[in-house]
Design an enzyme around this catalytic site. Structure first.
Site, PDB file in Angstrom:
ATOM      1  N   LYS A  88       0.847  -1.200   0.000  1.00 34.70           N
ATOM      2  CA  LYS A  88       0.000   0.000   0.000  1.00 34.70           C
ATOM      3  C   LYS A  88       0.876   1.241   0.000  1.00 34.70           C
ATOM      4  O   LYS A  88       1.800   1.359   0.813  1.00 34.70           O
ATOM      5  CB  LYS A  88      -0.890   0.007   1.252  1.00 34.70           C
ATOM      6  CG  LYS A  88      -1.808   1.219   1.318  1.00 34.70           C
ATOM      7  CD  LYS A  88      -2.898   1.025   2.354  1.00 34.70           C
ATOM      8  CE  LYS A  88      -2.494   1.481   3.728  1.00 34.70           C
ATOM      9  NZ  LYS A  88      -2.570   2.941   3.913  1.00 34.70           N
ATOM     10  N   ASP A 136      -3.620   4.356  -1.637  1.00 31.60           N
ATOM     11  CA  ASP A 136      -4.560   4.765  -0.585  1.00 31.60           C
ATOM     12  C   ASP A 136      -4.448   6.267  -0.366  1.00 31.60           C
ATOM     13  O   ASP A 136      -3.779   6.720   0.562  1.00 31.60           O
ATOM     14  CB  ASP A 136      -4.229   3.965   0.691  1.00 31.60           C
ATOM     15  CG  ASP A 136      -5.067   4.409   1.874  1.00 31.60           C
ATOM     16  OD1 ASP A 136      -6.210   4.845   1.661  1.00 31.60           O
ATOM     17  OD2 ASP A 136      -4.560   4.320   3.007  1.00 31.60           O
ATOM     18  N   LYS A 169      -7.252   8.214  -0.168  1.00 32.87           N
ATOM     19  CA  LYS A 169      -8.456   8.622   0.593  1.00 32.87           C
ATOM     20  C   LYS A 169      -9.031   9.941   0.102  1.00 32.87           C
ATOM     21  O   LYS A 169      -9.146  10.920   0.859  1.00 32.87           O
ATOM     22  CB  LYS A 169      -8.124   8.734   2.081  1.00 32.87           C
ATOM     23  CG  LYS A 169      -7.780   7.419   2.733  1.00 32.87           C
ATOM     24  CD  LYS A 169      -7.751   7.561   4.255  1.00 32.87           C
ATOM     25  CE  LYS A 169      -7.461   6.259   4.933  1.00 32.87           C
ATOM     26  NZ  LYS A 169      -6.126   5.708   4.657  1.00 32.87           N
ATOM     27  N   ASP A 207     -13.763  14.940  -1.675  1.00 36.94           N
ATOM     28  CA  ASP A 207     -13.970  16.258  -2.280  1.00 36.94           C
ATOM     29  C   ASP A 207     -15.268  16.237  -3.080  1.00 36.94           C
ATOM     30  O   ASP A 207     -16.007  15.245  -3.072  1.00 36.94           O
ATOM     31  CB  ASP A 207     -12.747  16.621  -3.152  1.00 36.94           C
ATOM     32  CG  ASP A 207     -12.421  18.108  -3.079  1.00 36.94           C
ATOM     33  OD1 ASP A 207     -13.365  18.927  -3.192  1.00 36.94           O
ATOM     34  OD2 ASP A 207     -11.246  18.467  -2.919  1.00 36.94           O
ATOM     35  N   THR A 249     -10.622   3.308  11.220  1.00 33.64           N
ATOM     36  CA  THR A 249     -10.485   2.321  12.303  1.00 33.64           C
ATOM     37  C   THR A 249      -9.886   2.916  13.584  1.00 33.64           C
ATOM     38  O   THR A 249      -9.848   2.251  14.606  1.00 33.64           O
ATOM     39  CB  THR A 249      -9.615   1.151  11.844  1.00 33.64           C
ATOM     40  OG1 THR A 249      -8.369   1.678  11.356  1.00 33.64           O
ATOM     41  CG2 THR A 249     -10.277   0.346  10.751  1.00 33.64           C
ATOM     42  N   ARG A 292       2.454  -1.417  11.109  1.00 38.25           N
ATOM     43  CA  ARG A 292       3.486  -1.345  12.136  1.00 38.25           C
ATOM     44  C   ARG A 292       3.828  -2.657  12.829  1.00 38.25           C
ATOM     45  O   ARG A 292       5.016  -2.843  13.161  1.00 38.25           O
ATOM     46  CB  ARG A 292       3.129  -0.234  13.144  1.00 38.25           C
ATOM     47  CG  ARG A 292       3.327   1.153  12.542  1.00 38.25           C
ATOM     48  CD  ARG A 292       2.601   2.222  13.297  1.00 38.25           C
ATOM     49  NE  ARG A 292       1.157   2.100  13.133  1.00 38.25           N
ATOM     50  CZ  ARG A 292       0.262   2.912  13.698  1.00 38.25           C
ATOM     51  NH1 ARG A 292       0.672   3.892  14.481  1.00 38.25           N
ATOM     52  NH2 ARG A 292      -1.034   2.738  13.482  1.00 38.25           N
TER      53      ARG A 292
HETATM   54  O1  OMP Z   1      -7.433   3.152   4.103  1.00 35.38           O
HETATM   55  C1  OMP Z   1      -6.715   2.558   4.907  1.00 35.38           C
HETATM   56  O2  OMP Z   1      -5.900   1.744   4.499  1.00 35.38           O
HETATM   57  C2  OMP Z   1      -6.963   2.759   6.341  1.00 35.38           C
HETATM   58  C3  OMP Z   1      -8.271   3.007   6.721  1.00 35.38           C
HETATM   59  C4  OMP Z   1      -8.619   2.965   8.084  1.00 35.38           C
HETATM   60  O3  OMP Z   1      -9.778   3.114   8.457  1.00 35.38           O
HETATM   61  N1  OMP Z   1      -7.637   2.723   8.982  1.00 35.38           N
HETATM   62  C5  OMP Z   1      -6.324   2.531   8.629  1.00 35.38           C
HETATM   63  O4  OMP Z   1      -5.501   2.295   9.516  1.00 35.38           O
HETATM   64  N2  OMP Z   1      -5.973   2.609   7.307  1.00 35.38           N
HETATM   65  C6  OMP Z   1      -4.553   2.471   6.904  1.00 35.38           C
HETATM   66  O5  OMP Z   1      -4.085   1.170   7.254  1.00 35.38           O
HETATM   67  C7  OMP Z   1      -2.762   1.242   7.730  1.00 35.38           C
HETATM   68  C8  OMP Z   1      -2.714   0.636   9.115  1.00 35.38           C
HETATM   69  O6  OMP Z   1      -1.410   0.624   9.573  1.00 35.38           O
HETATM   70  P1  OMP Z   1      -1.023   0.017  10.993  1.00 35.38           P
HETATM   71  O7  OMP Z   1      -1.909   0.666  12.015  1.00 35.38           O
HETATM   72  O8  OMP Z   1       0.428   0.393  11.131  1.00 35.38           O
HETATM   73  O9  OMP Z   1      -1.259  -1.472  10.888  1.00 35.38           O
HETATM   74  C9  OMP Z   1      -2.310   2.687   7.665  1.00 35.38           C
HETATM   75  O10 OMP Z   1      -1.555   2.852   6.471  1.00 35.38           O
HETATM   76  C10 OMP Z   1      -3.611   3.477   7.563  1.00 35.38           C
HETATM   77  O11 OMP Z   1      -3.476   4.615   6.740  1.00 35.38           O
END
Ligand code: OMP
Length: 239
Positions: free
Chosen positions: A34, A61, A63, A66, A125, A217
């Site tokens: 991603k 990604d 997001k 607009d 999330t 992470r």
């Molecule tokens: O669109 C996303 O990927 C995303 C949506 C969401 O609701 N929550 C979310 O954590 N993400 C992405 O998912 C990844 C989660 O990363 P970790 O929290 O490090 O596992 C990050 O790159 C966030 O930008």
């Protein structure tokens, strides 16, 4: 048995292209990467040809959020990169979602690529019920809100949604098997939750019906990313 290489998307959440490339080299088994806001805003689109050259799948990604004309223009441009997945917030509304989808398909076709899948963010999330009720002032229950955003995305012609694994089962039941569910907020038992609020373990997320897990992470910030990837692989292999 579930294969991590088929189900796990790893985010390149770093600000330097050389750090992203180091992760690609450290984790050769990862097939789906991603590219999100941090890397894209820091370095531009330069990482995308590198990923394509290595025959990796790409989740771009960005997001988008607009008005219809603006998201359509951005999606048309994103379609020309030849990525596999692209994100937009469901809260853009029906007209913007429809315009985005049309423009994305056209942009990809103009560049000779198959249409990427456009998936809608339902509710980040990192947010919990309290945030939704007290800060965002949304007067319905969180699972119902996430579901309604997914239904809006589906009715607008989108290919799927990004949701917490905690909502995946309900979204799967209502939106059907063809609707793609991509779930961040995934944390193995041994990993720190950090800023994620609505989490499940990798095996729970798969059992709930997620098509893909986005796990960052716990892998990329681990002392030994390869070992963390292997541990997640073992957990999924034992489902
Ligand atoms: O669109 C996303 O990927 C995303 C949506 C969401 O609701 N929550 C979310 O954590 N993400 C992405 O998912 C990844 C989660 O990363 P970790 O929290 O490090 O596992 C990050 O790159 C966030 O930008």
């Amino acid at each position: 048995m579930v294969l991590a290489a088929e189900k796990v998307i790893v985010p390149l959440d770093v600000s330097r292209e050389e750090d992203a490339i180091a992760l690609l080299s450290q984790l050769p088994e990862v097939q789906f990467w991603k590219v999100g806001l941090e890397l894209f805003v820091s370095t531009g689109a330069g990482i995308l040809p590198t990923l394509k050259h290595r025959q990796k799948r790409i989740f771009l990604d960005l997001k988008f959020h607009d008005i219809p004309n603006t998201v359509a223009g951005a999606c048309r441009a994103a379609g020309k990169y030849g990525v596999d997945l692209l994100t937009i917030h469901a809260t853009c509304g029906r007209k913007a979602l429809q315009a985005a989808k049309t423009a994305l398909v056209e942009g990809a076709a103009e560049a000779g690529y198959p249409p990427p899948k456009l998936i809608a963010i339902t509710l980040l999330t990192s947010l919990n019920s309290r945030d939704l009720a007290f800060d965002l002032k949304v007067p319905i229950e969180l699972p119902e809100y996430a579901l309604q955003m997914a239904v809006l995305a589906k009715e607008s012609g989108l290919d799927g949604a990004v949701c917490s694994p905690q909502e995946a089962a309900q979204l799967r039941q209502v939106c059907g098997d063809e609707f793609l569910l991509v779930c961040p907020g995934v944390r193995p038992k041994w990993a720190e939750t950090g800023d994620q609020s609505r989490t499940f373990t990798p095996s729970e997320a798969i059992k709930a019906g997620a098509d893909y897990l986005v796990i960052g992470r716990p892998i990329t910030a681990a002392t030994n990313p390869q070992e963390a990837w292997a541990k997640i692989g073992d957990e999924l292999a034992n489902i």
